[in-house]
Design a protein around this motif. Structure first.
Motif, mmCIF file in Angstrom:
data_model
loop_
_atom_site.group_PDB
_atom_site.id
_atom_site.type_symbol
_atom_site.label_atom_id
_atom_site.label_comp_id
_atom_site.label_asym_id
_atom_site.label_seq_id
_atom_site.Cartn_x
_atom_site.Cartn_y
_atom_site.Cartn_z
ATOM 1 N N LYS A 187 58.521 -16.637 6.675
ATOM 2 C CA LYS A 187 59.142 -15.541 6.204
ATOM 3 C C LYS A 187 60.680 -16.215 6.722
ATOM 4 O O LYS A 187 61.582 -15.995 5.836
ATOM 5 N N GLY A 212 58.440 -5.269 6.967
ATOM 6 C CA GLY A 212 58.299 -4.153 6.214
ATOM 7 C C GLY A 212 56.913 -3.876 5.602
ATOM 8 O O GLY A 212 56.044 -4.501 5.917
ATOM 9 N N PHE A 213 56.737 -2.754 4.822
ATOM 10 C CA PHE A 213 55.322 -2.493 4.560
ATOM 11 C C PHE A 213 54.764 -3.695 3.620
ATOM 12 O O PHE A 213 53.481 -3.805 3.752
ATOM 13 N N GLN A 214 55.342 -4.078 2.763
ATOM 14 C CA GLN A 214 54.947 -4.990 1.802
ATOM 15 C C GLN A 214 54.624 -6.496 2.667
ATOM 16 O O GLN A 214 53.385 -6.843 2.552
ATOM 17 N N ASP A 215 55.223 -6.667 3.605
ATOM 18 C CA ASP A 215 55.019 -7.971 4.243
ATOM 19 C C ASP A 215 53.910 -7.656 5.109
ATOM 20 O O ASP A 215 53.093 -8.607 5.710
ATOM 21 N N ARG A 216 53.890 -6.521 5.918
ATOM 22 C CA ARG A 216 52.718 -6.180 6.588
ATOM 23 C C ARG A 216 51.342 -6.068 5.771
ATOM 24 O O ARG A 216 50.389 -6.668 6.260
ATOM 25 N N GLN A 217 51.518 -5.838 4.501
ATOM 26 C CA GLN A 217 50.115 -5.719 3.782
ATOM 27 C C GLN A 217 49.944 -7.367 3.384
ATOM 28 O O GLN A 217 48.580 -7.846 3.556
ATOM 29 N N GLU A 218 50.896 -8.208 3.359
ATOM 30 C CA GLU A 218 50.488 -9.533 3.244
ATOM 31 C C GLU A 218 50.035 -10.234 4.432
ATOM 32 O O GLU A 218 48.921 -11.116 4.168
#
Length: 248
Positions: free
Chosen positions: A173, A231-237
């Motif tokens: 990231k 963030g939420f999307q990064d946590r999912q990834e």
């Protein structure tokens, strides 16, 4: 594979300070997959001292990365802007891993005595005594405050071996990496884990590595804060990445 920009400045040299037995061989291979022009620094050829980088002076003008075993401070020997990353490991496991890699591996030096004798021996004191802080200080000393200052001022990401997947994801990231898939490299599945080492020996390791333990905990908190800030999307990834790799 294409070169990435480092902090929006493609002229910066990425310096990976590889402390032995922290997962650095695996990380080096990930780094090489991101960049076209990589220098592999040889400590056997140039030593651990930062000035050893002068052996690579011409290559450094065009390189994207410099990876290898060397102390902090190589950036003082060239004019280009640079950025550091490194990995730290719980010193108990780092010391155990170093011994079984270096002294009980048929490919390398052999040491007839036991691990317990190794820990108590002054002859091998450097690699049993705060070696990670030595690397981060850059001059063979183990000054905790100076090591903390160096990590804070010069290092974009300080990874943690026990959080390897999270560390690599944060590097991806912050440094704009692409594919960070990996296979474990240079691991020794036959070495004992810490649960197989006597408490007396573990306590000796802790006593000799008080500064490394403090530096490790300091760096781990910084990394954990970066993970929590995702963030939420990064946590999912990240969760998907962890489910397919399982760390070191």
């Amino acid at each position: 594979m294409t070169d990435n920009k480092l902090n929006n400045d493609q002229n910066k040299l990425l310096i990976f300070l590889h402390i032995p037995k922290t997962g650095g061989t695996t990380l080096t291979n990930i780094i090489r997959n991101q960049y076209l022009r990589n220098i592999s620094y040889s400590a056997d050829r140039s030593g651990l001292i930062p000035s050893g980088v002068l052996d690579y002076k011409d290559e450094l003008e065009k390189a994207s990365t410099l990876c290898g075993h060397f102390w902090f401070g190589v950036h003082n020997y060239f004019s280009r802007s640079s950025i550091y990353i490194t990995m730290l490991r719980n010193p108990i496991d780092q010391v155990i891993s170093w011994f079984y890699f270096k002294y009980k591996n048929p490919q390398y030096n052999q040491f007839d005595s036991s691990f317990e004798e190794y820990i108590s021996s002054d002859e091998f004191n450097y690699f049993t005594d705060n070696v990670q802080t030595h690397f981060i200080c850059g001059d063979g000393t183990a000054d905790l405050e100076r090591a903390k200052q160096n990590l804070t001022k010069y290092f974009s990401v300080v990874g943690i071996t026990e959080l390897f997947d999270e560390s690599v994801f944060i590097m991806k990231k912050e440094l704009g990496w692409n594919n960070i898939d990996y296979s474990k490299e240079n691991s020794n599945p036959s070495r004992p884990n810490r649960n197989q080492i006597s408490k007396l020996t573990i306590n000796k390791i802790k006593e000799k590595n008080k500064i490394d333990l403090e530096l490790y905990n300091f760096a781990r908190k910084i990394l954990e804060n970066k993970i929590r800030a995702l963030g939420f999307q990064d946590r999912q990834e990240l969760d998907i990445f962890k489910s397919t790799h399982k760390g070191l």
